[in-house]
Write a protein that holds these residues in place. Structure first.
Motif, short mmCIF file in Angstrom:
data_model
loop_
_atom_site.label_atom_id
_atom_site.label_comp_id
_atom_site.label_asym_id
_atom_site.label_seq_id
_atom_site.Cartn_x
_atom_site.Cartn_y
_atom_site.Cartn_z
N PHE A 77 0.95 -1.25 -0.09
CA PHE A 77 -0.09 -0.01 0.04
C PHE A 77 0.92 1.17 0.01
O PHE A 77 0.74 2.26 -0.59
N LEU A 206 -9.05 -2.25 -0.05
CA LEU A 206 -8.96 -1.57 -1.46
C LEU A 206 -8.51 -2.63 -2.61
O LEU A 206 -8.91 -2.46 -3.52
N THR A 210 -10.42 -3.57 -5.86
CA THR A 210 -9.83 -3.34 -7.05
C THR A 210 -9.79 -4.43 -7.94
O THR A 210 -10.04 -4.55 -9.19
#
Length: 255
Positions: A77, A206, A210
């Motif tokens: 990240f 996330l 995605t």
């Protein structure tokens, strides 16, 4: 040789090559030569290799590996965030045109979309080498690192094969990707809150979203749909394992 030493050495070699290309004004002739010679391999090969360097593919690969080594969610990240800031910040600041904006389209081959702006540095090249570097740092295996670097470099040079980037864009983008992988790893190791479970789960969340979106993504490069869907599906399977294990362990701990 340590993995970080290998990555730094490779980055330095790439930057020296970039300096040579710039000083000898080889950017355009080298692009035209490689773009022509790359035609020995089918378009679908270069299209898929260029998708290997796409951020979506990188997210899928990081998610697959991180599902078994969750701390990689954190460093992955951090890498994605600082990498995006660096690449897009530099692209917008410099506004260097790509080959289709400078050369006659009949002089070279374009595979996929024709893109004319924001050439330097190559974001795909950055992503390919940054992802390979991050995974190599967490595996600590020189043979594995060499294999990852080889694949990532082929993905990076595919940007010239598809007519999207100059050699200078690729060389600098690739070198920066390796260096930013080292920076992201160090930041994550040195800053306590970047190691938190909260950030880990936020990053995993996330990446899950995605990869779901990736199932419906059109890369606009020919013959990449199978790779796109396969990578997304494998990542979602791995993420499902992570979420089940993570939440199950948490429930057990509360009892």
């Amino acid at each position: 040789m340590k993995t970080d030493t290998l990555l730094i050495s490779t980055a330095m070699v790439l930057l020296i090559m970039a300096a040579g290309v710039s000083s000898e004004q080889l950017n355009q002739p080298l692009f035209l030569w490689f773009n022509r010679e790359a035609g020995i391999l089918p378009d679908v090969f270069w299209a898929n290799m260029t998708f290997v360097a796409d951020t979506l593919f990188a997210v899928a690969v990081i998610a697959i590996v991180a599902s078994r080594a969750p701390h990689i969610f954190n460093s992955g990240f951090v890498l994605l965030v600082i990498g995006a800031l660096f690449v897009h910040g530099l692209k917008n600041l410099l506004e260097i045109p790509r080959p289709p904006a400078v050369l006659d389209l009949e002089a070279f081959k374009v595979i996929g979309p024709v893109v004319k702006n924001h050439a330097f540095p190559s974001g795909h090249s950055f992503t390919a080498l940054a992802t390979a570097g991050l995974l190599a740092l967490n595996m600590r295996s020189i043979p594995a690192t060499l294999a990852l670097l080889a694949i990532a470099l082929v993905a990076a040079i595919s940007r010239a094969a598809v007519g999207a980037h100059w050699p200078l864009d690729i060389l600098v983008g690739s070198a920066a990707g390796l260096l930013f992988a080292l920076i992201a790893q160090k930041l994550t190791n040195d800053i306590w809150w970047l190691q938190s479970v909260g950030l880990q789960r936020f990053a995993a969340g996330l990446m899950t979203l995605t990869c779901i979106a990736m199932l419906f993504h059109d890369s606009r490069y020919p013959g990449t749909q199978l790779l796109t869907i396969s990578a997304a599906a494998l990542a979602l399977l791995a993420l499902s394992r992570y979420w089940y294990t993570s939440l199950y362990i948490e429930r057990k701990a509360r009892k």
